[in-house]
Write an enzyme that holds these catalytic residues in place. Sequence first.
Site, mmCIF file in Angstrom:
data_model
loop_
_atom_site.group_PDB
_atom_site.id
_atom_site.type_symbol
_atom_site.label_atom_id
_atom_site.label_comp_id
_atom_site.label_asym_id
_atom_site.label_seq_id
_atom_site.Cartn_x
_atom_site.Cartn_y
_atom_site.Cartn_z
ATOM 1 N N ALA A 192 -16.590 -2.377 1.648
ATOM 2 C CA ALA A 192 -16.338 -2.488 -0.202
ATOM 3 C C ALA A 192 -15.810 -3.985 -0.023
ATOM 4 O O ALA A 192 -16.114 -4.612 -0.987
ATOM 5 C CB ALA A 192 -15.452 -1.492 -0.370
ATOM 6 N N VAL A 226 -11.258 -20.424 -8.616
ATOM 7 C CA VAL A 226 -10.979 -21.602 -7.601
ATOM 8 C C VAL A 226 -11.170 -20.895 -6.398
ATOM 9 O O VAL A 226 -11.036 -21.713 -5.375
ATOM 10 C CB VAL A 226 -9.425 -21.993 -7.861
ATOM 11 N N GLY A 227 -11.564 -19.627 -6.208
ATOM 12 C CA GLY A 227 -11.806 -19.301 -4.893
ATOM 13 C C GLY A 227 -10.897 -17.687 -4.949
ATOM 14 O O GLY A 227 -9.836 -17.467 -5.767
ATOM 15 N N VAL A 274 0.843 -1.305 0.042
ATOM 16 C CA VAL A 274 0.149 -0.146 -0.065
ATOM 17 C C VAL A 274 0.797 1.239 -0.086
ATOM 18 O O VAL A 274 0.674 2.089 -0.892
ATOM 19 C CB VAL A 274 -1.048 0.222 1.199
ATOM 20 N N CYS A 289 -6.556 -8.915 1.554
ATOM 21 C CA CYS A 289 -7.421 -8.177 2.250
ATOM 22 C C CYS A 289 -8.792 -8.692 2.277
ATOM 23 O O CYS A 289 -9.473 -8.613 3.331
ATOM 24 C CB CYS A 289 -7.856 -7.034 1.240
ATOM 25 N N ARG A 337 -28.496 -2.797 -12.646
ATOM 26 C CA ARG A 337 -28.540 -2.893 -11.225
ATOM 27 C C ARG A 337 -27.311 -3.765 -10.656
ATOM 28 O O ARG A 337 -27.084 -3.358 -9.545
ATOM 29 C CB ARG A 337 -30.074 -3.311 -10.670
ATOM 30 N N GLU A 369 -7.353 2.772 1.577
ATOM 31 C CA GLU A 369 -6.913 2.383 0.217
ATOM 32 C C GLU A 369 -7.665 1.593 -0.440
ATOM 33 O O GLU A 369 -8.160 0.449 -0.186
ATOM 34 C CB GLU A 369 -5.370 1.993 0.109
ATOM 35 N N VAL A 396 1.077 0.561 7.564
ATOM 36 C CA VAL A 396 1.749 -0.762 8.232
ATOM 37 C C VAL A 396 0.864 -1.755 7.931
ATOM 38 O O VAL A 396 -0.357 -1.691 7.714
ATOM 39 C CB VAL A 396 2.297 -0.560 9.555
ATOM 40 N N SER A 412 -3.814 2.212 6.631
ATOM 41 C CA SER A 412 -3.987 0.685 6.626
ATOM 42 C C SER A 412 -5.544 0.406 6.913
ATOM 43 O O SER A 412 -6.156 1.251 7.573
ATOM 44 C CB SER A 412 -3.294 0.054 7.901
HETATM 45 C C1 UDX Z 1 -8.930 -5.984 -3.304
HETATM 46 C C2 UDX Z 1 -9.889 -4.968 -3.430
HETATM 47 O O1 UDX Z 1 -10.506 -4.983 -4.825
HETATM 48 C C3 UDX Z 1 -9.389 -3.608 -3.451
HETATM 49 O O2 UDX Z 1 -10.184 -2.589 -3.758
HETATM 50 C C4 UDX Z 1 -8.816 -3.371 -1.954
HETATM 51 O O3 UDX Z 1 -8.156 -2.351 -1.645
HETATM 52 C C5 UDX Z 1 -7.935 -4.594 -1.570
HETATM 53 O O4 UDX Z 1 -8.306 -5.818 -1.903
HETATM 54 P P1 UDX Z 1 -6.821 -7.253 -4.298
HETATM 55 O O5 UDX Z 1 -7.058 -8.147 -3.206
HETATM 56 O O6 UDX Z 1 -5.628 -6.666 -4.531
HETATM 57 O O7 UDX Z 1 -7.788 -6.057 -4.056
HETATM 58 O O8 UDX Z 1 -7.577 -8.159 -5.935
HETATM 59 P P2 UDX Z 1 -8.880 -8.096 -6.334
HETATM 60 O O9 UDX Z 1 -8.859 -7.821 -7.832
HETATM 61 O O10 UDX Z 1 -10.061 -7.490 -5.724
HETATM 62 O O11 UDX Z 1 -9.034 -9.817 -6.256
HETATM 63 C C6 UDX Z 1 -8.983 -10.519 -5.176
HETATM 64 C C7 UDX Z 1 -9.258 -12.084 -5.548
HETATM 65 O O12 UDX Z 1 -10.611 -12.250 -5.917
HETATM 66 C C8 UDX Z 1 -8.175 -12.547 -6.327
HETATM 67 O O13 UDX Z 1 -7.743 -13.694 -5.889
HETATM 68 C C9 UDX Z 1 -8.981 -12.592 -7.681
HETATM 69 O O14 UDX Z 1 -8.429 -13.779 -8.493
HETATM 70 C C10 UDX Z 1 -10.255 -13.065 -7.234
HETATM 71 N N1 UDX Z 1 -11.600 -12.670 -8.214
HETATM 72 C C11 UDX Z 1 -11.764 -11.315 -8.339
HETATM 73 C C12 UDX Z 1 -12.372 -13.607 -8.520
HETATM 74 O O15 UDX Z 1 -12.072 -14.838 -8.215
HETATM 75 N N2 UDX Z 1 -13.272 -13.438 -9.506
HETATM 76 C C13 UDX Z 1 -13.545 -11.877 -9.590
HETATM 77 O O16 UDX Z 1 -14.518 -11.823 -10.781
HETATM 78 C C14 UDX Z 1 -12.614 -11.025 -9.339
HETATM 79 P P1 ADP Z 2 0.328 -3.800 3.160
HETATM 80 O O1 ADP Z 2 -0.092 -4.745 2.192
HETATM 81 O O2 ADP Z 2 -0.826 -3.192 4.125
HETATM 82 O O3 ADP Z 2 1.038 -2.552 2.455
HETATM 83 P P2 ADP Z 2 2.722 -4.865 3.812
HETATM 84 O O4 ADP Z 2 3.268 -5.908 4.719
HETATM 85 O O5 ADP Z 2 3.088 -5.301 2.533
HETATM 86 O O6 ADP Z 2 1.247 -4.547 3.911
HETATM 87 O O7 ADP Z 2 3.724 -3.764 4.335
HETATM 88 C C1 ADP Z 2 3.780 -3.379 5.638
HETATM 89 C C2 ADP Z 2 5.119 -2.681 6.026
HETATM 90 O O8 ADP Z 2 5.013 -1.822 7.245
HETATM 91 C C3 ADP Z 2 6.238 -3.748 6.130
HETATM 92 O O9 ADP Z 2 7.303 -3.541 5.128
HETATM 93 C C4 ADP Z 2 6.737 -3.510 7.620
HETATM 94 O O10 ADP Z 2 8.118 -3.952 7.812
HETATM 95 C C5 ADP Z 2 6.375 -2.192 7.914
HETATM 96 N N1 ADP Z 2 6.120 -1.869 9.279
HETATM 97 C C6 ADP Z 2 5.336 -2.601 10.336
HETATM 98 N N2 ADP Z 2 5.345 -1.925 11.225
HETATM 99 C C7 ADP Z 2 6.191 -0.811 11.051
HETATM 100 C C8 ADP Z 2 6.533 0.292 12.192
HETATM 101 N N3 ADP Z 2 6.381 0.321 13.291
HETATM 102 N N4 ADP Z 2 7.501 1.067 11.620
HETATM 103 C C9 ADP Z 2 7.955 1.297 10.245
HETATM 104 N N5 ADP Z 2 7.393 0.156 9.582
HETATM 105 C C10 ADP Z 2 6.515 -0.935 9.944
#
Ligand code: UDX
Ligand code: ADP
Length: 493
Positions: free
Chosen positions: A236, A283-284, A28, A289, A273, A174, A102, A143
């Site tokens: 969402a 497959v899932g 992120v 997230c 709609r 985000e 984080v 986050s």
């Molecule tokens: C998701 C949300 O879309 C995003 O807005 C949020 O900020 C973070 O979580 P992300 O997890 O990066 O994003 O990917 P996304 O494109 O949403 O896909 C999630 C999962 O669902 C993937 O495994 C994808 O393959 C699956 N998926 C998605 C399906 O199986 N079918 C679909 O129609 C869409």
């Molecule tokens: P996200 O998908 O939410 O961005 P990530 O695991 O990819 O999560 O990234 C989170 C980052 O935050 C990691 O690189 C981790 O080292 C960092 N982090 C966690 N706690 C702290 C902290 N207290 N100070 C600075 N960085 C941190």
Amino acid sequence: MENSDNDRFSELPGPPISKICCIGAGYVGGPTMSVIALKCPEVQVTIVDVSKERISQWNSDKLPIYEPGLEEIVKKCRGKNLFFSTDAKKAIQEAEIIFISVNTPTKTSGNGKGRAADLKHVEGCARLIAGIATSCKIVVEKSTVPVKAAESIMQVLKANNKQGVRYSILSNPEFLAEGTAIENLINPDRVLIGGEETPEGQKAIETLCWIYNKWIPKEKILTTNTWSSELSKLAANAMLAQRISSINSLSAVCEATGADVSEVGRAIGLDSRIGSKFLQASVGFGGSCFQKDLLNLVYICEKLNLPEVAQYWQKVIDMNEYQKTRFSQKIIECLFNTVSEKRLTIFGFAFKKNTGDTRETPAITVCKNLLDEGAKLNIYDPKVEKSQIIADLTSTRVTDNPEEVKKSIEIFTDPYDAVVGTHAIVICTEWDEFIEMDYDRIYKLMIKPAYLFDGRKIVNHEELQNVGFHVITIGKKLNRPGLMRSVGSISQQ
Ligand code: UDX
Ligand code: ADP
């Protein structure tokens, strides 16, 4: 008239902003700050992280995450107005706005284990800021956090307050999806900013709006109260995941009846709609997230004494587990009810295409189920590192015999090498390259009968059948005469 020092200190920052700090250089923080740096060249953006390794990767030619378009932006801005550093103290002290990006994983122990979000890193950031800041700050919660987390951050900040230092907390969730993060950041559907309804809260909102408004039209910037913003993020993701579980539940009905889930998806998606997105049976779902946020929502609902609501959202997760296991079962059943000592090729390990991320990827469950049945696996993914695949499949969550698993898996960098001498191909990720592969060549390299299980519905099933493959997919009975075996709802040709 000049302000006295005290007056200046009691003022929260307003536009124009000159310095931003982001804590957390992950999926992120990294892309989001890179785009802010690109779009606000006059603002200095510093991303800090506790991990020295992560920061040195961000400062190297090989970035720690793969995201289309990210490398170009980092190369353009790094060293100019985009900096990656481990010096949190300096960056926090200088910045007017501090983003907290984080990780907030699901708790693995204690109260809410396996469901509640673990806020220890977020709390750590609040304590860090409180310890360092000597001027007023806008702290932005980026986050994904449970509703009312902003309140906890504020409590920590206030309890450790230095004289004259004030804070305003904003929620700015985000919505970027991995693989399309840069596109989502540059052209978002909306930006959501939640803040307090006090004059200070409104000023902080206005300041963050100033940043986003550099490239995002005002109509797309939505401002709400803090709690609405926090809940909207969870909602969402829960609604998106629910659509996938809904279509996946229908895929089982399609297999049992002869309907085609793609046709059903198209037919219902044309209803304005309902809309057509996120109706792709698979497959899932995976990713960092969906499951985490759903679990978090379920936990919050239970805590709020809303058990019916909690159960409702829990079913979305249950359906996803069912789909992953159903697919694995199908593979085993089709391969004459045993995969013991059989070698299978796994195409794709990332949780979706265009990312190297494997968090909660359905491929882990599929591989685990096959390994539990004694299969040997050749695994190929164009972006996931070998070490990551091994770490995922040997983790204690997946196996209690990591050495055995290590002996049963082989990771390949060439898909054609990965299929040699295998009984079946299992497509777990929808990488474009799997659509265009030379399946004639692949077929010749495999043991016969050669099977292809398409967990993403991406390849041309008819063409593959013509090549000689037995093709099995999700949500569709492939209706061709030939080798039809009685395996429950499974169809094959
Ligand atoms: C998701 C949300 O879309 C995003 O807005 C949020 O900020 C973070 O979580 P992300 O997890 O990066 O994003 O990917 P996304 O494109 O949403 O896909 C999630 C999962 O669902 C993937 O495994 C994808 O393959 C699956 N998926 C998605 C399906 O199986 N079918 C679909 O129609 C869409
Ligand atoms: P996200 O998908 O939410 O961005 P990530 O695991 O990819 O999560 O990234 C989170 C980052 O935050 C990691 O690189 C981790 O080292 C960092 N982090 C966690 N706690 C702290 C902290 N207290 N100070 C600075 N960085 C941190």
